[in-house]
Design a protein around this motif. Structure first.
Motif, PDB file in Angstrom:
ATOM      1  N   ASN A  75      11.164   2.202   2.067  1.00 57.98           N
ATOM      2  CA  ASN A  75      10.080   2.402   3.031  1.00 57.98           C
ATOM      3  C   ASN A  75      10.530   3.497   4.008  1.00 57.98           C
ATOM      4  OD1 ASN A  75       8.121   1.964   5.202  1.00 57.98           O
ATOM      5  ND2 ASN A  75       7.777  -0.057   4.313  1.00 57.98           N
ATOM      6  N   PRO A  76       9.633   4.400   4.421  1.00 60.74           N
ATOM      7  CA  PRO A  76      10.045   5.400   5.421  1.00 60.74           C
ATOM      8  C   PRO A  76      10.307   4.778   6.796  1.00 60.74           C
ATOM      9  CG  PRO A  76       7.905   5.971   4.431  1.00 60.74           C
ATOM     10  CD  PRO A  76       8.253   4.602   3.954  1.00 60.74           C
ATOM     11  N   ALA A 123       8.383   6.291  -1.393  1.00 53.85           N
ATOM     12  CA  ALA A 123       8.662   5.504  -2.594  1.00 53.85           C
ATOM     13  C   ALA A 123       8.863   6.367  -3.848  1.00 53.85           C
ATOM     14  CB  ALA A 123       7.525   4.518  -2.822  1.00 53.85           C
ATOM     15  N   GLU A 136       1.506   8.138  -2.239  1.00 54.19           N
ATOM     16  CA  GLU A 136       1.713   9.415  -2.957  1.00 54.19           C
ATOM     17  C   GLU A 136       0.736   9.590  -4.127  1.00 54.19           C
ATOM     18  OE1 GLU A 136       6.354   9.972  -3.008  1.00 54.19           O
ATOM     19  OE2 GLU A 136       5.753   8.050  -2.169  1.00 54.19           O
ATOM     20  N   THR A 192       5.713  -1.878   1.748  1.00 56.60           N
ATOM     21  CA  THR A 192       4.889  -2.866   2.462  1.00 56.60           C
ATOM     22  C   THR A 192       5.386  -3.036   3.886  1.00 56.60           C
ATOM     23  OG1 THR A 192       4.095  -5.154   2.560  1.00 56.60           O
ATOM     24  CG2 THR A 192       6.219  -4.821   1.462  1.00 56.60           C
ATOM     25  N   SER A 193       4.423  -3.199   4.805  1.00 50.61           N
ATOM     26  CA  SER A 193       4.791  -3.415   6.210  1.00 50.61           C
ATOM     27  C   SER A 193       5.323  -4.832   6.402  1.00 50.61           C
ATOM     28  CB  SER A 193       3.573  -3.181   7.110  1.00 50.61           C
ATOM     29  OG  SER A 193       2.524  -4.060   6.727  1.00 50.61           O
ATOM     30  N   HIS A 207      -3.419 -10.095  -4.153  1.00 45.17           N
ATOM     31  CA  HIS A 207      -4.681 -10.027  -3.415  1.00 45.17           C
ATOM     32  C   HIS A 207      -5.866  -9.695  -4.323  1.00 45.17           C
ATOM     33  CE1 HIS A 207      -2.283  -9.272   0.560  1.00 45.17           C
ATOM     34  NE2 HIS A 207      -2.376 -10.543   0.249  1.00 45.17           N
ATOM     35  N   PHE A 213      -3.006   0.670   4.915  1.00 43.86           N
ATOM     36  CA  PHE A 213      -3.901  -0.048   5.827  1.00 43.86           C
ATOM     37  C   PHE A 213      -3.524   0.196   7.276  1.00 43.86           C
ATOM     38  CE2 PHE A 213      -4.147  -2.307   1.836  1.00 43.86           C
ATOM     39  CZ  PHE A 213      -5.511  -2.395   1.677  1.00 43.86           C
ATOM     40  N   ARG A 214      -2.191   0.129   7.534  1.00 37.68           N
ATOM     41  CA  ARG A 214      -1.726   0.218   8.923  1.00 37.68           C
ATOM     42  C   ARG A 214      -1.044   1.556   9.187  1.00 37.68           C
ATOM     43  NH1 ARG A 214      -1.459  -4.490   6.733  1.00 37.68           N
ATOM     44  NH2 ARG A 214      -2.672  -6.120   7.737  1.00 37.68           N
ATOM     45  N   ALA A 272       0.807  -1.218   0.000  1.00 46.17           N
ATOM     46  CA  ALA A 272       0.000   0.000   0.000  1.00 46.17           C
ATOM     47  C   ALA A 272       0.843   1.274   0.000  1.00 46.17           C
ATOM     48  CB  ALA A 272      -0.922  -0.013   1.209  1.00 46.17           C
ATOM     49  N   GLY A 273       2.039   1.221   0.612  1.00 51.69           N
ATOM     50  CA  GLY A 273       2.880   2.419   0.719  1.00 51.69           C
ATOM     51  C   GLY A 273       3.262   3.000  -0.630  1.00 51.69           C
ATOM     52  N   PHE A 333     -10.371 -10.832   3.864  1.00 53.84           N
ATOM     53  CA  PHE A 333      -9.788 -11.651   4.930  1.00 53.84           C
ATOM     54  C   PHE A 333     -10.608 -12.940   5.010  1.00 53.84           C
ATOM     55  CE2 PHE A 333      -8.026  -7.610   6.343  1.00 53.84           C
ATOM     56  CZ  PHE A 333      -6.743  -7.999   6.712  1.00 53.84           C
TER      57      PHE A 333
HETATM   58  P1  OAD Z   1       0.378  -1.604   5.164  1.00 53.93           P
HETATM   59  O1  OAD Z   1      -0.604  -0.516   5.336  1.00 53.93           O
HETATM   60  O2  OAD Z   1       0.388  -2.707   6.154  1.00 53.93           O
HETATM   61  O3  OAD Z   1       1.856  -1.000   5.132  1.00 53.93           O
HETATM   62  C1  OAD Z   1       2.160   0.134   4.380  1.00 53.93           C
HETATM   63  C2  OAD Z   1       3.651   0.331   4.424  1.00 53.93           C
HETATM   64  O4  OAD Z   1       3.957   1.427   3.568  1.00 53.93           O
HETATM   65  C3  OAD Z   1       4.220   0.668   5.801  1.00 53.93           C
HETATM   66  O5  OAD Z   1       5.384  -0.107   6.048  1.00 53.93           O
HETATM   67  C4  OAD Z   1       4.591   2.151   5.697  1.00 53.93           C
HETATM   68  O6  OAD Z   1       5.742   2.494   6.479  1.00 53.93           O
HETATM   69  C5  OAD Z   1       4.879   2.264   4.224  1.00 53.93           C
HETATM   70  N1  OAD Z   1       4.686   3.615   3.628  1.00 53.93           N
HETATM   71  C6  OAD Z   1       3.860   4.611   4.012  1.00 53.93           C
HETATM   72  N2  OAD Z   1       3.970   5.661   3.190  1.00 53.93           N
HETATM   73  C7  OAD Z   1       4.885   5.324   2.262  1.00 53.93           C
HETATM   74  C8  OAD Z   1       5.447   5.974   1.117  1.00 53.93           C
HETATM   75  N3  OAD Z   1       5.078   7.219   0.755  1.00 53.93           N
HETATM   76  N4  OAD Z   1       6.372   5.315   0.395  1.00 53.93           N
HETATM   77  C9  OAD Z   1       6.769   4.062   0.732  1.00 53.93           C
HETATM   78  N5  OAD Z   1       6.278   3.404   1.776  1.00 53.93           N
HETATM   79  C10 OAD Z   1       5.346   4.022   2.539  1.00 53.93           C
HETATM   80  O7  OAD Z   1       0.186  -2.154   3.661  1.00 53.93           O
HETATM   81  P2  OAD Z   1       0.589  -3.562   3.031  1.00 53.93           P
HETATM   82  O8  OAD Z   1       1.920  -3.997   3.494  1.00 53.93           O
HETATM   83  O9  OAD Z   1       0.346  -3.455   1.587  1.00 53.93           O
HETATM   84  O10 OAD Z   1      -4.643  -7.142   2.454  1.00 53.93           O
HETATM   85  O11 OAD Z   1      -0.517  -4.510   3.668  1.00 53.93           O
HETATM   86  C11 OAD Z   1      -0.596  -5.841   3.293  1.00 53.93           C
HETATM   87  C12 OAD Z   1      -2.030  -6.286   3.215  1.00 53.93           C
HETATM   88  O12 OAD Z   1      -2.684  -5.980   4.445  1.00 53.93           O
HETATM   89  C13 OAD Z   1      -2.872  -5.555   2.189  1.00 53.93           C
HETATM   90  O13 OAD Z   1      -2.723  -6.080   0.875  1.00 53.93           O
HETATM   91  C14 OAD Z   1      -4.262  -5.771   2.689  1.00 53.93           C
HETATM   92  C15 OAD Z   1      -4.028  -5.489   4.164  1.00 53.93           C
HETATM   93  O14 OAD Z   1      -4.894  -6.086   5.034  1.00 53.93           O
HETATM   94  C16 OAD Z   1      -5.894  -7.437   2.089  1.00 53.93           C
HETATM   95  O15 OAD Z   1      -6.749  -6.594   1.962  1.00 53.93           O
HETATM   96  C17 OAD Z   1      -6.137  -8.896   1.830  1.00 53.93           C
END
Ligand code: OAD
Length: 250
Positions: free
Chosen positions: A214-215, A233, A29, A189-190, A120, A35-36, A24-25, A162
């Motif tokens: 990642n930040p 990113a 931008e 990604t987290s 996903h 998400f988190r 999602a990160g 989920f």
């Molecule tokens: P998360 O929301 O868990 O993590 C987002 C990550 O992006 C974090 O590590 C942030 O530090 C980072 N971030 C924030 N802003 C950023 C930027 N401008 N540039 C780069 N990084 C940045 O999102 P995901 O890891 O994608 O699943 O989450 C995994 C899955 O959890 C998703 O696909 C979704 C969710 O539940 C489903 O819906 C099945």
């Protein structure tokens, strides 16, 4: 950070088979919230109440009214940012082969990447729960909630809720891509959701370099990834692409 940008550019310019895992990160931008973390979607909505398949089956109108309609509004407007464009450029240069994305926003394809594994699923399409007919999300009329197919069946997005399985084909292909690449670029990604976050581990175990953008630190940092470029990113990718371009001109 300057040193790490140069190091990443040199690593990428020398690589033959790069894969990326994005989360999602990378789309933050582009105006899509993660998400988190602060401002994240799961801060506003309880995923078990709105993003679990059982919640959708129990009350599709509630999930459409709250989560899906808001997502539709945001995703309909979103455009690729410099990070998506950077990955497309790496493909154009023959460096990057495949993007494995946890995102459902379609922005990698819009930027020009042609081999995108939507781990996903995708939010770009809806599927009728009765007859399986598909229709584009952007064409769905929001006049009745939940929106329905011509046959009267309820529409659902073609993304994974989920409690649902990752499509077997996506999982098997991602594992293959992860095991064959020489660099795995992990962007935004987290790395806390399995099995997606296991892909960089497979790459590492298969001898690839793992580079994170990642930040924030993640569970991969300092264990699986060789180095983390701390930053947004779009900003980081733009600088890396500039450096790779200079190296290609030498
Ligand atoms: P998360 O929301 O868990 O993590 C987002 C990550 O992006 C974090 O590590 C942030 O530090 C980072 N971030 C924030 N802003 C950023 C930027 N401008 N540039 C780069 N990084 C940045 O999102 P995901 O890891 O994608 O699943 O989450 C995994 C899955 O959890 C998703 O696909 C979704 C969710 O539940 C489903 O819906 C099945």
């Amino acid at each position: 950070m300057d040193d790490l940008i140069k190091r990443a550019a040199e690593d990428l310019a020398a690589a033959k088979n790069v894969a990326a895992l994005t989360g999602a990160g990378i789309s933050v931008e582009s105006g899509i919230p993660p998400f988190r973390g602060k401002g994240g979607i799961w801060e506003k909505f309880d995923p078990m109440e709105f993003a679990h398949i059982d919640a959708f089956m129990r009350d599709p109108a509630k999930v459409w009214n709250v989560l899906i309609s808001e997502m539709k509004e945001i995703v309909d407007r979103a455009k690729p940012n410099d990070a998506h464009k950077g990955l497309a450029k790496l493909e154009e240069w023959g460096i990057l082969k495949t993007v494995i994305t946890q995102n459902v926003d379609g922005l990698h394809q819009m930027a020009g990447n042609t081999d995108v594994i939507e781990f996903h699923g995708t939010f770009a399409w809806q599927k009728c729960m009765d007859c399986d007919k598909r229709c584009e999300t952007s064409k769905v009329e929001m006049t009745q909630i939940p929106p329905r197919c011509d046959c009267g069946g309820i529409l659902r997005p073609e993304c994974i809720f989920f409690g649902e399985m990752i499509p077997q084909l996506h999982l098997v292909r991602s594992q293959k891509v992860a095991s064959q690449c020489d660099i795995m670029l992990v962007v935004g990604t987290s790395a806390v959701v399995q099995p997606a976050s296991f892909m960089p581990v497979i790459s590492k175990q298969s001898g690839a370099k793992v580079i994170e953008i990642n930040p924030e630190k993640t569970p991969l940092t300092g264990t699986v990834s060789n180095y983390l470029i701390k930053g947004k990113a779009g900003h980081v990718m733009k600088r890396i692409i500039k450096e790779v371009g200079l190296l290609r001109d030498l």
